[in-house]
Design a protein around this motif. Sequence first.
Motif, PDB file in Angstrom:
ATOM      1  N   LYS A 274       0.825  -0.748  -0.109  1.00  0.00           N
ATOM      2  CA  LYS A 274       0.095   0.075   0.127  1.00  0.00           C
ATOM      3  C   LYS A 274       1.003   0.785  -0.322  1.00  0.00           C
ATOM      4  N   PHE A 275       0.702   1.894  -0.696  1.00  0.00           N
ATOM      5  CA  PHE A 275       1.331   3.345  -1.312  1.00  0.00           C
ATOM      6  C   PHE A 275       0.558   4.646  -1.076  1.00  0.00           C
ATOM      7  N   TYR A 276       0.817   6.049  -0.167  1.00  0.00           N
ATOM      8  CA  TYR A 276      -0.059   6.701  -0.405  1.00  0.00           C
ATOM      9  C   TYR A 276       1.156   7.487  -0.956  1.00  0.00           C
ATOM     10  N   ASN A 277       0.288   8.679  -1.888  1.00  0.00           N
ATOM     11  CA  ASN A 277       1.446   9.805  -2.516  1.00  0.00           C
ATOM     12  C   ASN A 277       2.922   9.403  -2.165  1.00  0.00           C
ATOM     13  N   GLY A 278       3.301   8.227  -3.159  1.00  0.00           N
ATOM     14  CA  GLY A 278       4.846   7.723  -3.125  1.00  0.00           C
ATOM     15  C   GLY A 278       4.981   6.999  -1.071  1.00  0.00           C
ATOM     16  N   PHE A 279       4.227   7.100  -0.200  1.00  0.00           N
ATOM     17  CA  PHE A 279       5.418   6.516   0.712  1.00  0.00           C
ATOM     18  C   PHE A 279       4.588   5.203   1.103  1.00  0.00           C
ATOM     19  N   GLN A 280       5.340   4.578   1.216  1.00  0.00           N
ATOM     20  CA  GLN A 280       5.129   3.201   1.893  1.00  0.00           C
ATOM     21  C   GLN A 280       4.678   2.620   3.199  1.00  0.00           C
ATOM     22  N   ALA A 281       3.175   2.223   3.197  1.00  0.00           N
ATOM     23  CA  ALA A 281       2.752   1.421   4.233  1.00  0.00           C
ATOM     24  C   ALA A 281       2.688   0.569   4.672  1.00  0.00           C
ATOM     25  N   VAL A 282       2.680   0.002   3.742  1.00  0.00           N
ATOM     26  CA  VAL A 282       2.719  -1.294   3.490  1.00  0.00           C
ATOM     27  C   VAL A 282       3.651  -1.956   2.814  1.00  0.00           C
TER      28      VAL A 282
END
Lengths: 275, 321
Positions: free
Chosen positions: B12-20
């Motif tokens: 899972k990515f949020y705007n380029g940040f990888q949360a999972v």
Amino acid sequence: MPMLKSLQAENTRPSNKIITSYKSVNRWAIKVFSRNLVVFKKNWATTILFNIVEPLLYLAALGAGLGIIVADIEGMSYIQFIAPGIVAMSAMWSAAAECSYDSFVRMHFQKIYHAIVATPVSLEEVVVGELLYGTFKSLLSGTVIMAVIAALGLVLSPWALLVPIVLILNGLVFSQIAMIWTGLVPKIDSFAYFFTLVVTPIFLFSGVFFPLDVMPELVRQLAWLLPLYHVVVLTRSLTIGLVSFELIYHALWLVVFILIIFPFPQALMRRRLIK
Amino acid sequence: MPFAVEAQNLKKFYNGFQAVAGVNFRINRGECFGILGPNGAGKTTLVEMIYCFLPVSEGRLTVLGDNVVEEPRSIKKRLGVVPQENNLDLELTVRENLLVYASYYDISKPVARERADQLLHFFGLSSKANQEVDRISGGMKRRLTIARGLIHTPEILILDEPTTGLDPQSRRMIWEHLRQLKKRGLTLVLTTHYMDEAGQLCDNLIIMNRGEILEEGSPSDLIRRQVGEKVIEAEVNPSKREHLLDNLSALTCETQVSGDTVYIFIPEDETAVVDLLKNNRELDTYRVRPSTLEDVFLKLTGRGLDYADAEEFAGREYQAL
């Protein structure tokens, strides 16, 4: 997993999103509407009271007060002229308030949308349920004011029985416009801009208080772009029984407007809540 | 029979940040599965993908055999969700909250009424049935949120930090309810940053940090495998720490330093280490205790579970000054 990727790509394709949006007018959306009705049944009396006090004040102050010094308009007394416009206006305010402040509270502070989306209901259907409720509130307050002006002898024609249909179109238009703002505004205070910059100008320049013929040509043409203008023309014509084929165009204008902006509230809400 | 939940290379990515960050795990039916980790580990993101709230960025995630991308509605019918924040309907009473929620699952009114009464009874809320939700206590709200998640008799119940912010008594009450639900065969998936909660309830768990799974297994397996049966906590002045650590490494002990405390993980026999500590004059105090999941986490990440919280807390105290 190429199969999965193609599926996801398909779901995010704009054309499919638009189809999903219209498809969300379904029985799941009705469940969300029903949830709001459960709350409405608890405080319907105060809700209706709040909805009618302000329009009645307008009617009293402008119709009875200002009306004394204003000449007849298009052969009508001033109170006769503004009464149908006030029906349209109060229905607009009801829908706009419901789908802005009240929806925002449900969405942002009470997290009700999040709670419902965890059930089989989708976010698109939640938004449609909210729009239906805004439309219901609009129909309700418009009908109540209609009954009041009928009691005052200001409804002249049985064509007025079609006004509720106009109120439904009116309710859908302004529920959608308000819901678009609810999908966009950063905080609840930002709705002040919505009412000052959008709702108030619409309500002042849609022919509720004066005929648009007296305004410069440009203003008249701009008024044609305002949804409430068409609602006012329809409501007034039906109330006084001045019915012509031309009214179909005004109704069509509203229907087309509703259909075109329909996907936007849902798309904005999805963008806002689901990252 | 398919797994309750199966994730393959899930991202899972949020705007380029990888949360999972590409996780793989399986949850068996009927088990209590824990997702452990500090704040920001990606626990909530993970469960929000399982209950089809957040779209999957990459990889494959199936719930009860159905893919979350293809069948969100039918998956959501079979899942109960207890989110981290109580999002009860404040405009409705306790009982109405259950009845209105039941309507979203197409449950007929008579059945909904019967189930609502059973659930209110089970969770000790019968006397509050007609109260406004705002007027009941935090523990009761939590129990009502769990009851709401069970109104459609789901096959899996997902609980995101079910006891965060509750007093010890309310926590124990909720644990007891969850144990009873598990006995009835319900699959439980819970996220938590409380190690005691995970140790008490979970059959299997994964430990997450920064979107990755660090370890997985049953609580007792994890403890045995990672840190052994016992741990020694020794308080030692930082200036004298190096000397102690040298001596310990000669005994092939694994150690972890946190503040002034040295945690010594003992493989089997502690006598040699205890002898060393007894004869060490640089030591302030030490104590031997059974190991917990917290030690596993400390060893795996090099920091305590509450590290993020502690930092935030210190900040707040400083502001208060």
